[in-house]
Scaffold this motif. Structure first.
Motif, PDB file in Angstrom:
ATOM      1  N   GLU A  26       0.599  -1.192  -0.096  1.00 25.56           N
ATOM      2  CA  GLU A  26      -0.242   0.048   0.020  1.00 25.56           C
ATOM      3  C   GLU A  26       0.885   1.136  -0.185  1.00 25.56           C
ATOM      4  N   PHE A  27       0.608   2.259  -0.651  1.00 29.50           N
ATOM      5  CA  PHE A  27       1.008   3.693  -0.519  1.00 29.50           C
ATOM      6  C   PHE A  27       0.625   4.401   0.684  1.00 29.50           C
ATOM      7  N   SER A  28       1.489   4.996   1.141  1.00 26.12           N
ATOM      8  CA  SER A  28       1.190   5.792   2.454  1.00 26.12           C
ATOM      9  C   SER A  28       0.520   7.109   2.030  1.00 26.12           C
ATOM     10  N   LEU A  29       0.627   7.564   0.873  1.00 16.01           N
ATOM     11  CA  LEU A  29       0.357   8.857   0.223  1.00 16.01           C
ATOM     12  C   LEU A  29       0.266   9.036  -1.224  1.00 16.01           C
ATOM     13  N   GLY A 265       6.054  -3.047  -6.045  1.00 13.35           N
ATOM     14  CA  GLY A 265       5.112  -2.579  -7.153  1.00 13.35           C
ATOM     15  C   GLY A 265       5.212  -3.351  -8.273  1.00 13.35           C
ATOM     16  N   ILE A 266       3.976  -3.274  -8.809  1.00 15.32           N
ATOM     17  CA  ILE A 266       3.551  -4.265 -10.316  1.00 15.32           C
ATOM     18  C   ILE A 266       2.910  -3.028 -11.062  1.00 15.32           C
ATOM     19  N   PRO A 267       2.779  -3.329 -12.346  1.00 16.24           N
ATOM     20  CA  PRO A 267       2.069  -2.654 -13.238  1.00 16.24           C
ATOM     21  C   PRO A 267       0.593  -2.544 -12.851  1.00 16.24           C
ATOM     22  N   GLY A 268       0.086  -1.252 -13.203  1.00 15.35           N
ATOM     23  CA  GLY A 268      -1.322  -0.928 -12.704  1.00 15.35           C
ATOM     24  C   GLY A 268      -1.548   0.372 -12.568  1.00 15.35           C
ATOM     25  N   ARG A 269      -2.793   0.507 -12.055  1.00 14.49           N
ATOM     26  CA  ARG A 269      -3.173   1.905 -11.551  1.00 14.49           C
ATOM     27  C   ARG A 269      -3.729   2.022 -10.484  1.00 14.49           C
ATOM     28  N   GLY A 270      -3.671   1.038  -9.504  1.00 15.13           N
ATOM     29  CA  GLY A 270      -4.241   1.012  -8.377  1.00 15.13           C
ATOM     30  C   GLY A 270      -3.034   1.363  -6.965  1.00 15.13           C
ATOM     31  N   ASP A 271      -3.533   0.868  -6.124  1.00 15.92           N
ATOM     32  CA  ASP A 271      -2.672   1.072  -4.700  1.00 15.92           C
ATOM     33  C   ASP A 271      -1.568  -0.097  -4.911  1.00 15.92           C
TER      34      ASP A 271
END
Length: 303
Positions: A26-29, A265-271
């Motif tokens: 998860e991103f923290s921000l 990280g992996i490719p995509g547009r989400g968290d």
């Protein structure tokens, strides 16, 4: 490799979705979203924290430089003086609190105060010492020496003093030990004994002392742990070397002797996902990443 072939190669590069070692999280921000107004981004690229004010600065494909508090609160912005030929790729700060911007398509380095006023510049188009062809990466030592990477027909690193006077240069186009193919982001070691270069199209990170003598190489082309695909940026801490991979769309951590110890990280547009991340910076054990294709800046704890 010319710019057209470079972009074609990127479009054919496999994504990292098949990389089983890639970790999600998860991103923290998350700062910003797609747009052209204050606090939004169109393809953010260069990114750096100005430590004395604890403020984040980002340059995007609109040719805007925007500043934010570290909680993502928008503070200010300005536009580069010229943008018709193209937009800048990187920025850094000098010991006296000014900003240097690699004005890529105008083949020069611009110096700003933090209100956005141009207070100096150096460099012209060319192949001679002190000239540039597409400067793309920049960093500054505590003593004020300035290091610049460039591609095009030069593919080299140049070093200048604080006044912009040429000191030395190394590198040329190629794949061998002395060659680069599109050197991009630069990362100084904390003791400033070495600078690490994202040798993008050679799919590796190369280390040098500040006179240009090699001190190490990390990576080979691939998607597995320890391999790289189109690394665009590098950051060095006391105990790790972090690499931003445009092609594998992830951040990878290495030990100082070049052993991969994790990815995020992996490719995509989400968290926890990226689309063509371009630049990043490490500040107080957090990574601030230009998630360029997703038109946002994301923050995660260093891992």
């Amino acid at each position: 490799m010319n710019r057209r072939n470079f972009l074609a190669a990127l479009s054919l590069a496999p994504l990292a979705g098949c990389n089983r070692s890639a970790s999600t999280g998860e991103f923290s921000l998350v700062i910003g979203q797609h747009g052209h107004t204050s606090g939004r981004f169109y393809k953010p690229r260069g990114i750096e924290v100005f430590a004395p004010e604890r403020r984040l600065y980002v340059v995007d494909w609109d040719g805007r430089i925007q500043s934010f508090d570290l909680d993502g609160t928008f503070r200010s912005s300005w536009i580069m003086p010229e943008v018709e030929n193209g937009k800048p790729e990187d920025l850094c700060f000098t010991p006296d609190g000014h900003m240097l911007v690699a004005d890529t398509h105008y083949h020069r380095i611009l110096e700003f105060d933090l209100a956005g006023k141009v207070i100096g510049h150096f460099g012209t188009y060319g192949r001679e010492p002190g000239q540039f062809i597409y400067p793309v990466g920049i960093c500054c030592t505590r003593d004020g020496d300035i290091l610049v990477s460039e591609y095009g027909e030069n593919d080299r690193i140049q070093r200048f003093d604080r006044a912009g006077t040429f000191r030395t240069a190394w590198g040329h186009f190629g794949r061998n030990d002395g060659g680069f193919q599109r050197p991009s982001g630069l990362g100084l070691s904390p003791d400033e004994s070495s600078v690490w270069v994202a040798d993008t199209v050679n799919h590796r990170i190369r280390g040098f002392n500040l006179e240009g003598n090699p001190v190490g190489v990390i990576g080979k082309e691939g998607a597995e742990a320890g391999a790289l695909r189109y690394p665009h940026d590098v950051s060095v801490t006391e105990d790790a070397i972090y690499v931003c991979e445009f092609g594998n769309q992830r951040i990878q951590r290495f030990t100082l002797d070049g052993i991969s110890v994790g990815t995020f990280g992996i490719p995509g547009r989400g968290d926890g996902q990226f689309s063509n991340p371009w630049r990043f910076t490490c500040f107080e054990d957090r990574l601030y990443i230009s998630d360029t294709g997703n038109h946002r800046v994301v923050v995660t704890d260093a891992f």
